[in-house]
Design a protein around this motif. Structure first.
Motif, PDB file in Angstrom:
ATOM      1  N   UNK A 452       1.312   7.419  20.754  1.00  0.00           N
ATOM      2  CA  UNK A 452       1.026   6.005  20.894  1.00  0.00           C
ATOM      3  C   UNK A 452       1.502   5.255  19.659  1.00  0.00           C
ATOM      4  N   UNK A 453       1.789   3.970  19.809  1.00  0.00           N
ATOM      5  CA  UNK A 453       2.257   3.162  18.689  1.00  0.00           C
ATOM      6  C   UNK A 453       1.164   3.047  17.635  1.00  0.00           C
ATOM      7  N   UNK A 454       1.517   3.346  16.398  1.00  0.00           N
ATOM      8  CA  UNK A 454       0.564   3.312  15.281  1.00  0.00           C
ATOM      9  C   UNK A 454       0.964   2.198  14.324  1.00  0.00           C
ATOM     10  N   UNK A 455      -0.021   1.413  13.892  1.00  0.00           N
ATOM     11  CA  UNK A 455       0.233   0.339  12.944  1.00  0.00           C
ATOM     12  C   UNK A 455      -0.380   0.690  11.595  1.00  0.00           C
ATOM     13  N   UNK A 456       0.371   0.439  10.543  1.00  0.00           N
ATOM     14  CA  UNK A 456      -0.093   0.716   9.187  1.00  0.00           C
ATOM     15  C   UNK A 456      -0.330  -0.611   8.456  1.00  0.00           C
ATOM     16  N   UNK A 457      -1.076  -0.553   7.360  1.00  0.00           N
ATOM     17  CA  UNK A 457      -1.477  -1.748   6.632  1.00  0.00           C
ATOM     18  C   UNK A 457      -0.829  -1.794   5.255  1.00  0.00           C
ATOM     19  N   UNK A 458      -0.550  -3.014   4.790  1.00  0.00           N
ATOM     20  CA  UNK A 458      -0.003  -3.240   3.461  1.00  0.00           C
ATOM     21  C   UNK A 458      -1.125  -3.545   2.471  1.00  0.00           C
ATOM     22  N   UNK A 459      -0.913  -3.131   1.225  1.00  0.00           N
ATOM     23  CA  UNK A 459      -1.780  -3.517   0.109  1.00  0.00           C
ATOM     24  C   UNK A 459      -0.881  -4.001  -1.029  1.00  0.00           C
ATOM     25  N   UNK A 460      -1.261  -5.121  -1.678  1.00  0.00           N
ATOM     26  CA  UNK A 460      -0.441  -5.672  -2.757  1.00  0.00           C
ATOM     27  C   UNK A 460      -1.282  -5.779  -4.018  1.00  0.00           C
ATOM     28  N   UNK A 461      -0.741  -5.311  -5.127  1.00  0.00           N
ATOM     29  CA  UNK A 461      -1.415  -5.410  -6.417  1.00  0.00           C
ATOM     30  C   UNK A 461      -0.424  -5.950  -7.444  1.00  0.00           C
ATOM     31  N   UNK A 462      -0.971  -6.590  -8.465  1.00  0.00           N
ATOM     32  CA  UNK A 462      -0.173  -7.122  -9.584  1.00  0.00           C
ATOM     33  C   UNK A 462      -0.303  -6.146 -10.752  1.00  0.00           C
ATOM     34  N   UNK A 463       0.822  -5.647 -11.241  1.00  0.00           N
ATOM     35  CA  UNK A 463       0.816  -4.686 -12.340  1.00  0.00           C
ATOM     36  C   UNK A 463       1.260  -5.354 -13.633  1.00  0.00           C
ATOM     37  N   UNK A 464       1.119  -4.610 -14.717  1.00  0.00           N
ATOM     38  CA  UNK A 464       1.531  -5.075 -16.040  1.00  0.00           C
ATOM     39  C   UNK A 464       2.497  -4.061 -16.645  1.00  0.00           C
ATOM     40  N   UNK A 465       3.201  -4.530 -17.677  1.00  0.00           N
ATOM     41  CA  UNK A 465       4.110  -3.626 -18.375  1.00  0.00           C
ATOM     42  C   UNK A 465       3.350  -2.397 -18.905  1.00  0.00           C
ATOM     43  N   UNK A 466       3.996  -1.229 -18.801  1.00  0.00           N
ATOM     44  CA  UNK A 466       3.477   0.060 -19.283  1.00  0.00           C
ATOM     45  C   UNK A 466       2.334   0.600 -18.429  1.00  0.00           C
ATOM     46  N   UNK A 467       2.026  -0.025 -17.285  1.00  0.00           N
ATOM     47  CA  UNK A 467       1.098   0.601 -16.340  1.00  0.00           C
ATOM     48  C   UNK A 467       1.764   1.854 -15.768  1.00  0.00           C
ATOM     49  N   UNK A 468       0.941   2.854 -15.471  1.00  0.00           N
ATOM     50  CA  UNK A 468       1.456   4.123 -14.937  1.00  0.00           C
ATOM     51  C   UNK A 468       1.102   4.240 -13.461  1.00  0.00           C
ATOM     52  N   UNK A 469       2.131   4.427 -12.622  1.00  0.00           N
ATOM     53  CA  UNK A 469       1.942   4.660 -11.188  1.00  0.00           C
ATOM     54  C   UNK A 469       2.175   6.148 -10.933  1.00  0.00           C
ATOM     55  N   UNK A 470       1.269   6.776 -10.143  1.00  0.00           N
ATOM     56  CA  UNK A 470       1.511   8.176  -9.829  1.00  0.00           C
ATOM     57  C   UNK A 470       0.977   8.525  -8.441  1.00  0.00           C
ATOM     58  N   UNK A 471       1.590   9.546  -7.853  1.00  0.00           N
ATOM     59  CA  UNK A 471       1.183  10.057  -6.549  1.00  0.00           C
ATOM     60  C   UNK A 471       1.499  11.544  -6.513  1.00  0.00           C
ATOM     61  N   UNK A 472       0.805  12.265  -5.625  1.00  0.00           N
ATOM     62  CA  UNK A 472       1.012  13.714  -5.562  1.00  0.00           C
ATOM     63  C   UNK A 472       0.629  14.226  -4.180  1.00  0.00           C
TER      64      UNK A 472
END
Length: 536
Positions: A452-472
């Motif tokens: 079936x068709x699946x819908x996903x959601x967006x999330x928006x955040x404001x970052x700053x210089x030298x912030x660290x983004x990570x995923x695993x």
């Protein structure tokens, strides 16, 4: 100048020299520079450093650190917060208040610490050494000499150094005679040695230095002999050789007559079987070669599909990727592209590992690439919706029911506005800003599982210089430990990344590799492992 480079710069009329953290400065973030007749004082967000001008003129960097133990109310120095008092010192402003320095009172502590070995642990456990030796020191409870079995080869030496001036600044140096080739320096009060080789005698050499670098004399532990197992002793090997020789001699003499009678028959049979076996081995070797060539080419194809860490560093301050497939090829993959002023990146975990997982990853990566282009590098939720439709369409071409797909964390970063749009399918995304770690939660639907068709959601955040983004992916977290038998867990992994987020990313990648190997030990790797980090 590249982003993230700072420190102290010295211009001598022709060249510019930089003094930074790797040279001994507490931090590259400099708030104060103040020079007197002998020293250059460097105020940072991690304390106050003193650079000897006399040594610097000789080409040497001689730094001494002043922190809380030396009387600073707070480690962070205020910007330009210094004032000479006109005598032999100055005032310095910190976030915790004012501090006053007087050169006449700052004297070198020439008294070295008193250092001693306080305890010896066997396999990290307290041990009644009276059960192992008769000559026991009544003060420390340690034997004067020690003999252990081959399996008792995990030793922990505990020691202490006493210095009344700045006891927190005491550091130690040691090396284990019989194993180490150089001194190991640390503020840790334990020296741990595991898997020591049997059949050797070991002695720990220990010394300590106070906060001014004045070293004590050496302290040497008792000799510790780790006996080899009986099968590694010379007498056992000799007896084994004699026994085998006698057995061979008896067997040969008993069989020699029988072998003579059947020699011609056996030679013919051996020749025939040799030819057959050689043909079969050639077939098996050829098949193995074809399989390995296919697997290695599949690894080459998958590797060429993955971006390099240099691709990230072209557009971000820093980046690291710790990627370790369980087999030659992997079901995990990471993805990156840059278009105009945005960067699109993802971490994905496809069903399975090895060759099946790699095949699924190629299908999902192709669907993701097409979806990103269809959405014009915008709207990660719409990209995941289209990716899901492509993957479902691919697997439903077969009459069989196939439930393969992927979990993914997908983000689009705008380099002009520093805004991050995120959408996830079972995989979250984290970022560290201002010392706090924030989790962006994903949707619960995997890619490719629901027709079936699946819908996903967006999330928006404001970052700053030298912030660290990570995923695993789950491979690192689900790895069982060799000693505890427990999983590493996502909490440990997040804590490791948060504690070291200010370190260079090459250091973080090496730390992840060392931590994973130490945790896994000799146990089998559970799953494909992927950890990705990006500094804004």
């Amino acid at each position: 100048m590249e982003h993230g480079i700072a420190g102290v710069f010295h211009y001598d009329g022709s060249n510019i020299k930089q003094i930074k953290e790797t040279d001994g400065v507490s931090s590259n973030l400099i708030y104060v520079l103040y020079a007197d007749s002998d020293y250059l004082w460097i105020g940072t967000n991690l304390g106050l450093d003193r650079l000897s001008l006399a040594e610097y003129s000789k080409g040497k960097i001689d730094l001494r650190h002043y922190g809380s133990s030396e009387g600073l109310p707070d480690l962070e120095i205020n910007l330009n917060g210094v004032l000479a008092d006109g005598y032999d010192g100055f005032w310095i402003a910190t976030n915790g208040g004012l501090a006053h320095y007087q050169k006449s009172l700052d004297k070198i502590n020439n008294i070295p610490p008193k250092v001693s070995i306080t305890n010896l642990l066997l396999r990290s456990q307290p041990t009644p050494w009276a059960d192992y030796a008769s000559d026991i020191d009544e003060l420390t409870g340690l034997p004067s000499q020690l003999k252990l079995s081959y399996w008792q080869n995990h030793l922990t030496f505990e020691f202490a150094g006493v210095s009344f001036k700045n006891p927190q600044g005491v550091k130690y140096a040691w090396f284990l005679e019989g194993l180490d080739n150089s001194w190991v320096e640390s503020k840790n009060r334990q020296a741990v040695y595991s898997n020591l080789q049997p059949g050797k005698t070991y002695r720990l050499h220990l010394k300590a230095a106070n906060s001014d670098g004045i070293w004590s004399g050496e302290v040497i532990s008792m000799p510790i002999y780790i006996a080899p197992p009986f099968w590694a002793t010379w007498w056992f090997r000799l007896l084994s050789i004699i026994a085998i020789g006698l057995l061979i001699y008896w067997y040969v003499n008993r069989r020699i007559q029988y072998l003579k009678e059947r020699q011609e028959e056996l030679e013919a049979m051996v020749e025939q079987r040799t030819v057959e076996l050689r043909e079969q081995l050639d077939i098996v070797d050829d098949k193995n070669r074809q399989i390995m060539d296919s697997i290695m080419y599949a690894k080459f194809l998958q590797t060429s599909m993955l971006p390099s860490v240099d691709d990230f560093k072209k557009y971000f301050n820093d980046a690291f990727i710790f990627y370790r497939p369980k087999d030659f090829v992997s079901g995990d993959f990471y993805w990156f592209c840059h278009h105009k002023n945005v960067s699109v990146f993802a971490v994905a975990d496809c069903t399975g590992h090895g060759v099946p997982g790699a095949i699924v990853s190629v299908i999902c990566e192709n669907a993701l690439r097409n979806a990103v282009k269809e959405c014009d590098y915008q709207n990660p939720a719409q990209i995941l919706t289209i990716t899901n439709a492509h993957v479902v369409e691919f697997f439903t071409q077969s009459q069989k029911s196939i439930h393969d797909g992927m979990e993914i964390a997908l983000a689009i970063f705008n380099h002009h506005t520093l805004e991050l749009d995120f959408s996830g399918a079972k995989l979250p995304l984290y970022y560290i800003s201002g010392g706090e770690v924030v989790k962006l939660k994903p949707d619960i639907y995997r890619i490719g599982w629901d027709k079936e068709k699946v819908l996903y959601n967006n999330q928006r955040v404001k970052l700053s210089k030298n912030d660290l983004i990570f995923a695993f992916t789950d491979g690192f977290c689900d790895q069982f430990g060799a000693e505890t038998g427990q999983k590493f867990s996502s909490a440990r992994l997040k804590s490791l990344l948060v504690d070291n987020n200010q370190q260079p990313h090459t250091y973080i990648e090496q730390l992840l590799s060392i931590t994973f190997d130490q945790w896994r030990g000799f146990t089998e790797q559970t799953d494909d492992v992927l950890v990705m980090g990006i500094k804004v």
